[in-house]
Design a protein around this motif. Sequence first.
Motif, PDB file in Angstrom:
ATOM      1  N   ILE A  20       0.941  -1.094   0.021  1.00  0.00           N
ATOM      2  CA  ILE A  20      -0.133   0.183   0.123  1.00  0.00           C
ATOM      3  C   ILE A  20       0.804   1.289  -0.333  1.00  0.00           C
ATOM      4  O   ILE A  20       1.397   1.069   0.893  1.00  0.00           O
ATOM      5  CB  ILE A  20      -0.901   0.411   1.429  1.00  0.00           C
ATOM      6  N   ILE A  21       0.808   2.549  -0.803  1.00  0.00           N
ATOM      7  CA  ILE A  21       1.128   3.112  -0.922  1.00  0.00           C
ATOM      8  C   ILE A  21       0.755   4.490  -0.365  1.00  0.00           C
ATOM      9  O   ILE A  21       0.480   4.767  -0.666  1.00  0.00           O
ATOM     10  CB  ILE A  21       2.039   3.754  -2.785  1.00  0.00           C
ATOM     11  N   ASN A  26       3.874  15.998   4.761  1.00  0.00           N
ATOM     12  CA  ASN A  26       5.018  16.327   4.180  1.00  0.00           C
ATOM     13  C   ASN A  26       5.498  15.730   2.974  1.00  0.00           C
ATOM     14  O   ASN A  26       6.127  15.939   2.384  1.00  0.00           O
ATOM     15  CB  ASN A  26       6.404  15.991   5.193  1.00  0.00           C
ATOM     16  N   ASN A  27       3.902  14.733   1.764  1.00  0.00           N
ATOM     17  CA  ASN A  27       4.484  14.610   1.036  1.00  0.00           C
ATOM     18  C   ASN A  27       5.882  13.206   0.925  1.00  0.00           C
ATOM     19  O   ASN A  27       6.423  13.124  -0.556  1.00  0.00           O
ATOM     20  CB  ASN A  27       4.850  15.541  -0.503  1.00  0.00           C
ATOM     21  N   LYS A  28       5.900  12.663   2.004  1.00  0.00           N
ATOM     22  CA  LYS A  28       7.146  11.710   2.276  1.00  0.00           C
ATOM     23  C   LYS A  28       6.026  10.702   0.994  1.00  0.00           C
ATOM     24  O   LYS A  28       5.180   9.663   1.753  1.00  0.00           O
ATOM     25  CB  LYS A  28       7.743  11.958   3.354  1.00  0.00           C
ATOM     26  N   LEU A  29       7.080   9.337   0.832  1.00  0.00           N
ATOM     27  CA  LEU A  29       5.969   8.083   0.471  1.00  0.00           C
ATOM     28  C   LEU A  29       6.797   7.112   1.100  1.00  0.00           C
ATOM     29  O   LEU A  29       7.443   6.895   1.226  1.00  0.00           O
ATOM     30  CB  LEU A  29       6.428   7.888  -0.777  1.00  0.00           C
ATOM     31  N   ILE A  30       5.888   6.207   1.529  1.00  0.00           N
ATOM     32  CA  ILE A  30       5.776   4.981   2.786  1.00  0.00           C
ATOM     33  C   ILE A  30       5.616   4.073   2.120  1.00  0.00           C
ATOM     34  O   ILE A  30       3.827   4.182   1.879  1.00  0.00           O
ATOM     35  CB  ILE A  30       5.254   5.378   4.002  1.00  0.00           C
ATOM     36  N   ASN A  31       5.853   3.159   1.915  1.00  0.00           N
ATOM     37  CA  ASN A  31       5.181   1.924   0.901  1.00  0.00           C
ATOM     38  C   ASN A  31       5.277   0.505   2.485  1.00  0.00           C
ATOM     39  O   ASN A  31       6.122  -0.010   2.586  1.00  0.00           O
ATOM     40  CB  ASN A  31       6.330   0.889  -0.013  1.00  0.00           C
ATOM     41  N   VAL A  32       4.031   0.430   2.621  1.00  0.00           N
ATOM     42  CA  VAL A  32       3.616   0.037   3.806  1.00  0.00           C
ATOM     43  C   VAL A  32       3.031  -1.690   3.130  1.00  0.00           C
ATOM     44  O   VAL A  32       2.865  -1.745   1.861  1.00  0.00           O
ATOM     45  CB  VAL A  32       2.530   0.376   4.316  1.00  0.00           C
ATOM     46  N   ASP A  33       3.861  -2.451   3.282  1.00  0.00           N
ATOM     47  CA  ASP A  33       3.745  -4.139   2.758  1.00  0.00           C
ATOM     48  C   ASP A  33       2.517  -4.690   3.613  1.00  0.00           C
ATOM     49  O   ASP A  33       2.450  -4.433   4.580  1.00  0.00           O
ATOM     50  CB  ASP A  33       5.007  -5.159   3.302  1.00  0.00           C
ATOM     51  N   LEU A  61       8.707   1.162  11.353  1.00  0.00           N
ATOM     52  CA  LEU A  61       8.592  -0.053  10.790  1.00  0.00           C
ATOM     53  C   LEU A  61       8.036  -0.600   9.748  1.00  0.00           C
ATOM     54  O   LEU A  61       7.423  -1.533   9.151  1.00  0.00           O
ATOM     55  CB  LEU A  61       7.796  -0.689  11.899  1.00  0.00           C
ATOM     56  N   LYS A  62       7.151   0.238   9.177  1.00  0.00           N
ATOM     57  CA  LYS A  62       6.358   0.669   7.532  1.00  0.00           C
ATOM     58  C   LYS A  62       5.278  -0.232   8.180  1.00  0.00           C
ATOM     59  O   LYS A  62       5.309  -1.222   6.737  1.00  0.00           O
ATOM     60  CB  LYS A  62       6.533   0.112   6.460  1.00  0.00           C
ATOM     61  N   LYS A  63       4.919  -0.104   8.580  1.00  0.00           N
ATOM     62  CA  LYS A  63       3.143  -0.464   9.098  1.00  0.00           C
ATOM     63  C   LYS A  63       2.099   0.309   9.412  1.00  0.00           C
ATOM     64  O   LYS A  63       2.379   1.726  10.450  1.00  0.00           O
ATOM     65  CB  LYS A  63       3.522  -1.655   9.888  1.00  0.00           C
TER      66      LYS A  63
END
Length: 79
Positions: A20-21, A26-33, A61-63
């Motif tokens: 999930i993107i 702050n317009n930063k992207l995080i890719n959550v598995d 943790l990207k969660k």
Amino acid sequence: MNKDEKIVSAQIVGIKKEEIICRTENNKLINVDVINNDEIFMEVMVDLLISGLWVPVNRQLKKFLDYDWLDKKILVNNY
């Protein structure tokens, strides 16, 4: 990175089968598995994508958080 920097508000901006993107304030992207490819979970993610609601994400943790990021002490002290 302190505790406040680890948990951020993010909007879902894209959905893939494995991730999930999300975009932070702050317009930063995080890719959550996506660990569990649950049909209901994915339906909720699509609903969040369409609605544009902000959700709590642990940046380190990207969660997604499965609880609210508001501190109960703040709510009690304000009332």
